[in-house]
Design a protein around this motif. Sequence first.
Motif, mmCIF file in Angstrom:
data_model
loop_
_atom_site.group_PDB
_atom_site.id
_atom_site.type_symbol
_atom_site.label_atom_id
_atom_site.label_comp_id
_atom_site.label_asym_id
_atom_site.label_seq_id
_atom_site.Cartn_x
_atom_site.Cartn_y
_atom_site.Cartn_z
ATOM 1 N N UNK A 95 -35.580 -2.394 15.905
ATOM 2 C CA UNK A 95 -35.252 -2.394 14.439
ATOM 3 C C UNK A 95 -33.593 -2.455 14.072
ATOM 4 N N UNK A 96 -33.062 -1.386 15.086
ATOM 5 C CA UNK A 96 -31.526 -1.273 14.992
ATOM 6 C C UNK A 96 -30.738 -2.433 15.317
ATOM 7 N N UNK A 97 -31.244 -2.885 16.407
ATOM 8 C CA UNK A 97 -30.661 -3.889 17.017
ATOM 9 C C UNK A 97 -30.498 -5.294 16.271
ATOM 10 N N UNK A 98 -31.314 -5.375 15.319
ATOM 11 C CA UNK A 98 -31.408 -6.621 14.580
ATOM 12 C C UNK A 98 -30.146 -6.630 13.360
ATOM 13 N N UNK A 99 -29.487 -5.727 13.424
ATOM 14 C CA UNK A 99 -28.030 -5.619 12.656
ATOM 15 C C UNK A 99 -26.818 -5.152 13.344
ATOM 16 N N UNK A 100 -25.751 -5.360 13.276
ATOM 17 C CA UNK A 100 -24.654 -5.125 14.034
ATOM 18 C C UNK A 100 -24.656 -3.568 14.371
ATOM 19 N N UNK A 101 -24.520 -2.948 15.726
ATOM 20 C CA UNK A 101 -24.568 -1.528 15.847
ATOM 21 C C UNK A 101 -22.993 -1.065 16.043
ATOM 22 N N UNK A 102 -23.161 -0.033 15.635
ATOM 23 C CA UNK A 102 -21.653 0.605 15.772
ATOM 24 C C UNK A 102 -21.229 0.840 17.109
ATOM 25 N N UNK A 103 -19.841 1.141 17.470
ATOM 26 C CA UNK A 103 -19.592 1.521 18.853
ATOM 27 C C UNK A 103 -19.763 3.082 19.116
ATOM 28 N N UNK A 104 -20.045 3.271 20.209
ATOM 29 C CA UNK A 104 -20.124 4.651 20.733
ATOM 30 C C UNK A 104 -19.107 5.501 20.339
ATOM 31 N N UNK A 105 -17.770 5.112 20.322
ATOM 32 C CA UNK A 105 -16.858 5.878 19.795
ATOM 33 C C UNK A 105 -17.268 6.184 18.361
ATOM 34 N N UNK A 106 -17.515 5.255 17.658
ATOM 35 C CA UNK A 106 -17.700 5.494 16.468
ATOM 36 C C UNK A 106 -18.858 6.626 16.089
ATOM 37 N N UNK A 107 -19.960 6.334 16.815
ATOM 38 C CA UNK A 107 -21.009 7.297 16.625
ATOM 39 C C UNK A 107 -20.509 8.682 17.112
ATOM 40 N N UNK A 108 -19.816 9.101 18.250
ATOM 41 C CA UNK A 108 -19.475 10.363 18.604
ATOM 42 C C UNK A 108 -18.677 10.795 17.483
ATOM 43 N N UNK A 109 -17.663 10.156 17.039
ATOM 44 C CA UNK A 109 -16.510 10.665 15.992
ATOM 45 C C UNK A 109 -17.386 11.079 14.667
ATOM 46 N N UNK A 110 -18.519 10.024 14.326
ATOM 47 C CA UNK A 110 -19.244 10.670 13.121
ATOM 48 C C UNK A 110 -19.783 11.869 13.548
ATOM 49 N N UNK A 111 -20.522 12.234 14.826
ATOM 50 C CA UNK A 111 -21.150 13.307 14.873
ATOM 51 C C UNK A 111 -20.430 14.590 15.078
ATOM 52 N N UNK A 112 -19.035 14.460 15.367
ATOM 53 C CA UNK A 112 -18.115 15.574 15.355
ATOM 54 C C UNK A 112 -18.026 16.102 14.240
ATOM 55 N N UNK A 113 -17.877 15.292 12.945
ATOM 56 C CA UNK A 113 -17.608 15.596 11.753
ATOM 57 C C UNK A 113 -19.184 16.110 11.089
ATOM 58 N N UNK A 114 -20.082 15.422 11.497
ATOM 59 C CA UNK A 114 -21.654 16.207 11.103
ATOM 60 C C UNK A 114 -21.878 17.546 11.619
ATOM 61 N N UNK A 115 -21.489 17.751 12.799
ATOM 62 C CA UNK A 115 -21.860 18.930 13.639
ATOM 63 C C UNK A 115 -20.844 19.962 13.079
ATOM 64 N N UNK A 116 -19.525 19.610 12.520
ATOM 65 C CA UNK A 116 -18.836 20.754 11.968
ATOM 66 C C UNK A 116 -19.554 21.121 10.402
ATOM 67 N N UNK A 117 -19.889 20.019 9.915
ATOM 68 C CA UNK A 117 -20.453 20.342 8.455
ATOM 69 C C UNK A 117 -21.815 21.212 8.626
ATOM 70 N N UNK A 118 -22.751 20.588 9.675
ATOM 71 C CA UNK A 118 -23.948 21.441 9.839
ATOM 72 C C UNK A 118 -23.608 23.065 10.156
ATOM 73 N N UNK A 119 -22.631 23.059 11.342
ATOM 74 C CA UNK A 119 -22.132 24.459 11.541
ATOM 75 C C UNK A 119 -21.767 25.367 10.524
#
Length: 276
Positions: A163-187
Amino acid sequence: MKVHWLVQAAAATIVVTVLQAAFSFLVPASGAGTPGLGGVLASNALTALVLEWLSARLAGTRVTRALTLWLIWGGIQACALVEAVLFDIRIPEGDLPWLYAHALAVSAGVAAFLGLAFRPADVQHAAPRPAWPSWWRVALCDAAYIALYLAAGMLVYPFIREFYEASPMPSMAAVVATQVGRGLVLSGIVLLIVRRLVATRRAAAAAAAAALGILGGVAPLLIANPYLPDAIRYAHLPEVGVSNVLFGLLAGWLLSPPATGAAGAERALAPAAPIG
């Protein structure tokens, strides 16, 4: 007049359902559909139970309790929708802000109902809590969120890859950077829960786990939507639910101030039952 907690939860379930319909004009055409009534009611009942439990145990006036509930539920939903920016799930450009508006409007209405309609619990003997934990606790929570997110994603990926690979996938760097922000917000949301809740440290951590696991995982994924096929939605449900529960338990424990001495005894014994 005292109101039983089951009555409050049932009333909140009705309010959630009514407000979802009342604010449906905010949902873009791409998100409109006819989700199954069973899934909607089950999701709304779980959401109402968690919010009612939190509302009855939050310190503060009616207004501050309502605001706190909105920051918790609205914040969790807003943080979850960030994933739709990171991964292409076929939401048309310009529709995402309307989905944000709908989520925040419904959560604000429900929070106002629970916070203003029912009398807050007596928390006058609650022990004072410091405003901020040590910086390393927040950093550890953020690192734990990223690790849990990636681990859960790796486990579920074989089931959702096509399902997800049918569209362009974000880079691992973008995934991790986004989760840094989400982790801080959820914290930050967990910190808000454990520092405003009148409960033992263990109960506060459990409350944070329930809030993140149910409000941010299980409940929204019980409702069918036009963006995620059922098979993908069902695969995400245990992935997000379990990882959020584990994060909530860990972050709730780390960010909740330890109860010690007389202050700890007062906090543990403070009234916490939903009494109206």
